[in-house]
Design an enzyme around this catalytic site. Structure first.
Site, PDB file in Angstrom:
ATOM      1  N   CYS A 271      26.202  98.663  59.536  1.00  0.00           N
ATOM      2  CA  CYS A 271      26.712  99.125  60.868  1.00  0.00           C
ATOM      3  C   CYS A 271      26.066  98.450  62.090  1.00  0.00           C
ATOM      4  O   CYS A 271      26.834  97.911  63.103  1.00  0.00           O
ATOM      5  CB  CYS A 271      26.669 100.510  61.179  1.00  0.00           C
ATOM      6  SG  CYS A 271      27.495 101.660  60.132  1.00  0.00           S
TER       7      CYS A 271
ATOM      8  N   CYS B 245      21.461 102.218  59.474  1.00  0.00           N
ATOM      9  CA  CYS B 245      22.515 101.561  58.861  1.00  0.00           C
ATOM     10  C   CYS B 245      22.582 100.283  59.053  1.00  0.00           C
ATOM     11  O   CYS B 245      23.286  99.747  60.087  1.00  0.00           O
ATOM     12  CB  CYS B 245      23.930 102.507  59.157  1.00  0.00           C
ATOM     13  SG  CYS B 245      25.102 101.644  58.027  1.00  0.00           S
TER      14      CYS B 245
END
Length: 194
Positions: free
Chosen positions: A158, A155
């Site tokens: 993230c 991700c």
């Protein structure tokens, strides 16, 4: 006994498995007399040390990745390592909880990032993340576990958010680098020890 078989047995002994334990991946490496087994063992044993993380932190980070990767053998091994390095039951539980929470976040925020639609950023997520608000392991270390799990789960959004948080909390890039290095090694080892 071949050098590869001996190294496999040494690696298995480290993680508490019987010398004759084999799975499909270990069998492929052993049958092919793979030189990689030595690298795997050296990489794996290096997960327990860092110039920028304590042994307890290394074990908890590795535990979080083992849980994230659903690897029972490595989860059991790193739980024992963490407890031996004076992690509390609450620390261990938080490492497992971090893996689960970040798996949720990584899917959710990857979706938002991949679509690139403003509408999806305006809709409330409706997911609870209380674990992040006051972690027992401390905010900086929880963020280190979070970036490691996010790197494994791919991700980008993230990873960037956690890196910014970690640096804002005063941590060094070396701590971040070592957290991700540990995550990569645990993930690698989990491909052949499961």
């Amino acid at each position: 006994m071949s050098a590869v078989t001996e190294t496999i047995q040494e690696l298995l002994a480290i993680v508490g498995q019987e010398a004759d334990y084999r799975n499909a991946s270990l069998t492929l490496l052993e049958n092919g007399n793979s030189r990689y087994v030595r690298d795997l063992k050296l990489n794996f044993t290096s997960t327990l040390t860092s110039a920028h993380l304590s042994e307890k932190e290394c074990a908890l980070l590795a535990l979080s990745i083992a849980v994230n990767n659903n690897n029972t053998i490595l989860t059991n091994f790193f739980e024992k390592q963490a407890l031996a390095k004076e992690a509390s039951a609450e620390d261990v539980a938080e490492a497992a909880g971090c893996a689960s929470l970040l798996a949720l976040n990584n899917v959710f925020y990857r979706f938002r990032h991949f679509t690139g639609k403003e509408k999806y950023t305006q809709i409330p997520a409706r997911v609870r993340m209380q674990l992040m608000s006051s972690p027992v392991t401390g905010k900086e270390f929880f963020e280190l576990m979070s970036i490691a799990v996010s790197a494994v789960n791919g991700c980008e959004m993230c990873v960037n958010a956690h890196e910014n948080s970690i640096l804002a909390l005063g941590a060094s890039e070396e701590r971040i680098f070592d957290a991700v290095r540990i995550a990569s090694i645990v993930t690698s080892a989990g491909k052949v020890i499961y």
